[in-house]
Design a protein around this motif. Structure first.
Motif, PDB file in Angstrom:
ATOM      1  N   UNK A 275       0.824  -1.213   0.000  1.00 42.93           N
ATOM      2  CA  UNK A 275       0.000   0.000   0.000  1.00 42.93           C
ATOM      3  C   UNK A 275       0.861   1.268   0.000  1.00 42.93           C
ATOM      4  N   UNK A 276       0.322   2.326  -0.604  1.00 38.59           N
ATOM      5  CA  UNK A 276       1.065   3.586  -0.680  1.00 38.59           C
ATOM      6  C   UNK A 276       1.368   4.138   0.705  1.00 38.59           C
ATOM      7  N   UNK A 277       0.454   3.952   1.647  1.00 38.86           N
ATOM      8  CA  UNK A 277       0.701   4.471   2.990  1.00 38.86           C
ATOM      9  C   UNK A 277       1.907   3.796   3.619  1.00 38.86           C
TER      10      UNK A 277
ATOM     11  N   UNK B  57       5.096   5.181   1.934  1.00 43.02           N
ATOM     12  CA  UNK B  57       5.427   6.521   2.422  1.00 43.02           C
ATOM     13  C   UNK B  57       5.945   6.483   3.851  1.00 43.02           C
ATOM     14  N   UNK B  58       5.342   5.643   4.687  1.00 41.17           N
ATOM     15  CA  UNK B  58       5.801   5.530   6.066  1.00 41.17           C
ATOM     16  C   UNK B  58       7.222   4.986   6.127  1.00 41.17           C
ATOM     17  N   UNK B  59       7.530   3.978   5.327  1.00 42.28           N
ATOM     18  CA  UNK B  59       8.890   3.435   5.303  1.00 42.28           C
ATOM     19  C   UNK B  59       9.881   4.465   4.789  1.00 42.28           C
TER      20      UNK B  59
END
Length: 97
Positions: free
Chosen positions: A71-73, A76-78
């Motif tokens: 997932x994109x979230x 982005x979090x990584x």
């Protein structure tokens, strides 16, 4: 600049009446149709294990998930954690040194 109170009151009451009739119309619409029920079907074939089908009265939506997608979230979090050095892996590496 003079404001004519009769025209202002007429315009304000028209806006108010439009809002009230819109709200009443929406309530009637929701009362007559009720809640739209969504049926969820999961296709369980050999090659279609990651397909979901949502059906309503007027639409049919098919969602196909890729097997190894992230997932994109999470991406982005990584990325945020790697740039700021706040991930638990980087903390463990610093403690080992």
């Amino acid at each position: 600049m003079k404001i004519d109170p009769v025209k202002w009151n007429r315009n304000a009451s028209l806006v108010y009446a439009f809002g009230v009739w819109t709200m009443l119309g929406y309530a009637y619409y929701k009362y007559t149709l009720g809640d739209v029920k969504v049926e969820k079907k999961v296709v369980e074939e050999e090659n279609r294990s990651n397909v979901e089908i949502y059906e309503t009265k007027h639409t049919r939506t098919t969602i196909i998930y890729k097997e190894d997608s992230v997932p994109y979230t999470t991406m982005l979090l990584n990325f945020f954690r790697s740039t700021n050095g706040s991930s638990t892996e980087s903390q463990k590496q610093e403690e080992e040194k």
